[in-house]
Design a protein around this motif. Structure first.
Motif, PDB file in Angstrom:
ATOM      1  N   PHE A 148       0.550  -1.518  -0.019  1.00 59.39           N
ATOM      2  CA  PHE A 148       0.476  -0.296  -0.065  1.00 59.39           C
ATOM      3  C   PHE A 148       1.056   1.305   0.111  1.00 59.39           C
ATOM      4  CE2 PHE A 148      -2.323   3.756   1.767  1.00 59.39           C
ATOM      5  CZ  PHE A 148      -3.991   3.394   1.565  1.00 59.39           C
ATOM      6  N   THR A 149       2.088   1.252   0.750  1.00 60.43           N
ATOM      7  CA  THR A 149       2.659   2.401   0.957  1.00 60.43           C
ATOM      8  C   THR A 149       3.881   2.661  -0.313  1.00 60.43           C
ATOM      9  OG1 THR A 149       2.957   1.901   2.981  1.00 60.43           O
ATOM     10  CG2 THR A 149       4.746   3.482   2.133  1.00 60.43           C
ATOM     11  N   LEU A 150       3.466   1.591  -0.857  1.00 61.53           N
ATOM     12  CA  LEU A 150       5.051   2.128  -2.129  1.00 61.53           C
ATOM     13  C   LEU A 150       3.946   1.741  -3.025  1.00 61.53           C
ATOM     14  CD1 LEU A 150       7.174  -1.255  -1.989  1.00 61.53           C
ATOM     15  CD2 LEU A 150       7.218   1.603  -1.684  1.00 61.53           C
ATOM     16  N   ARG A 151       2.439   1.586  -3.573  1.00 58.81           N
ATOM     17  CA  ARG A 151       1.885   1.754  -4.864  1.00 58.81           C
ATOM     18  C   ARG A 151       1.106   2.636  -3.858  1.00 58.81           C
ATOM     19  NH1 ARG A 151       1.152   1.224  -8.808  1.00 58.81           N
ATOM     20  NH2 ARG A 151      -0.687   0.386  -8.795  1.00 58.81           N
ATOM     21  N   VAL A 152       0.497   3.317  -3.276  1.00 58.15           N
ATOM     22  CA  VAL A 152      -0.141   4.565  -3.177  1.00 58.15           C
ATOM     23  C   VAL A 152       0.257   5.317  -2.289  1.00 58.15           C
ATOM     24  CG1 VAL A 152      -2.764   5.837  -2.007  1.00 58.15           C
ATOM     25  CG2 VAL A 152      -2.852   3.155  -2.596  1.00 58.15           C
ATOM     26  N   LEU A 156       4.478   4.372  -7.618  1.00 60.54           N
ATOM     27  CA  LEU A 156       5.114   3.363  -7.651  1.00 60.54           C
ATOM     28  C   LEU A 156       4.506   2.357  -9.108  1.00 60.54           C
ATOM     29  CD1 LEU A 156       8.068   2.678  -5.463  1.00 60.54           C
ATOM     30  CD2 LEU A 156       8.267   4.050  -7.097  1.00 60.54           C
ATOM     31  N   ASP A 157       4.875   2.301 -10.207  1.00 61.98           N
ATOM     32  CA  ASP A 157       4.284   1.492 -10.667  1.00 61.98           C
ATOM     33  C   ASP A 157       4.194  -0.081 -10.218  1.00 61.98           C
ATOM     34  OD1 ASP A 157       6.644   0.865 -10.865  1.00 61.98           O
ATOM     35  OD2 ASP A 157       6.380   1.858 -13.255  1.00 61.98           O
ATOM     36  N   ALA A 162       6.770  -4.460  -6.794  1.00 59.59           N
ATOM     37  CA  ALA A 162       7.140  -5.560  -7.046  1.00 59.59           C
ATOM     38  C   ALA A 162       8.839  -6.036  -6.766  1.00 59.59           C
ATOM     39  CB  ALA A 162       6.655  -6.920  -7.890  1.00 59.59           C
ATOM     40  N   LYS A 163       9.153  -5.213  -7.514  1.00 56.80           N
ATOM     41  CA  LYS A 163      10.549  -5.392  -7.976  1.00 56.80           C
ATOM     42  C   LYS A 163      11.386  -5.489  -5.991  1.00 56.80           C
ATOM     43  CE  LYS A 163      15.186  -4.049  -9.539  1.00 56.80           C
ATOM     44  NZ  LYS A 163      15.501  -2.924 -11.727  1.00 56.80           N
ATOM     45  N   VAL A 164      10.856  -3.613  -5.399  1.00 50.76           N
ATOM     46  CA  VAL A 164      11.507  -3.605  -4.616  1.00 50.76           C
ATOM     47  C   VAL A 164      10.726  -5.066  -3.598  1.00 50.76           C
ATOM     48  CG1 VAL A 164      10.552  -1.817  -2.524  1.00 50.76           C
ATOM     49  CG2 VAL A 164      11.304  -0.944  -5.441  1.00 50.76           C
TER      50      VAL A 164
END
Length: 191
Positions: A148-152, A156-157, A162-164
């Motif tokens: 949630f934090t990375l996407r929203v 980030l795409d 997924a890579k992170v």
């Protein structure tokens, strides 16, 4: 062997932080300055301890200095991967040292947000909303919180997230779906 494919996300990532004073290529210092506050919030949500979060962000930034020769579009996913690893390491050290036996500090005091705006009520509402969101995020399982934090919040795409996170794009979507469901249920009365 991984093949690198340039995308529009790479161009957006390169434009996300300022270039050097001469107007040339972006610098790692500018990138780190631009991402530091968001990285701290991410680490603080993951570690639930301010000093540990500061240490994790500082360690990740120091590690990034070794990668300053990498192309600027690679910095964003690389930095988030490094920071995530530092957070996981800190969590493991905490468990290993049996830190859970110590009394935890009371989390009554929130982050001191200085608001230059003239409306104190809006400032209070924003702090309250952030505190509720942070509390709801802390209640999520770690993988859902990261997704949630990375996407929203970090926008980030899916592929970069997924890579992170070191998982498949399908796993990111599943974690994000479950996180959104849980957060919507927990924050429903706050609307």
């Amino acid at each position: 062997m991984l093949l690198r494919v340039n995308t529009d996300a790479d161009a957006q990532a390169a434009a996300a932080f300022p270039a050097d004073a001469d107007g040339g290529a972006p610098t790692l210092d500018a990138f780190l300055a631009a991402i530091s506050a968001r990285a701290f919030r991410f680490a603080e949500l993951g570690l639930r301890h301010r000093e540990d979060a500061l240490d994790a962000v500082q360690d990740a930034m120091m590690k990034m200095l070794a990668y300053r020769e990498r192309p600027a579009p690679e910095w964003t996913p690389l930095f988030w991967s490094i920071l995530r690893s530092r957070i996981v390491d800190a969590q493991r050290r905490r468990v290993f040292r049996l830190r859970w036996m110590l009394p935890q500090p009371v989390a009554d005091e929130g982050i001191d947000w200085a608001d230059a705006g003239p409306d104190p009520a809006r400032s209070h509402d924003n702090r309250e909303a952030y505190a509720r969101l942070a509390q709801a995020l802390q209640a999520l399982p770690a993988r859902q919180r990261e997704a949630f934090t990375l996407r929203v919040l970090e926008d980030l795409d899916v592929a970069t997230t997924a890579k992170v996170m070191g998982c498949s794009e399908g796993s990111v979507k599943t974690h994000l779906f479950r996180a959104r469901e849980t957060l919507q249920h927990q924050l429903e009365d706050f609307r």
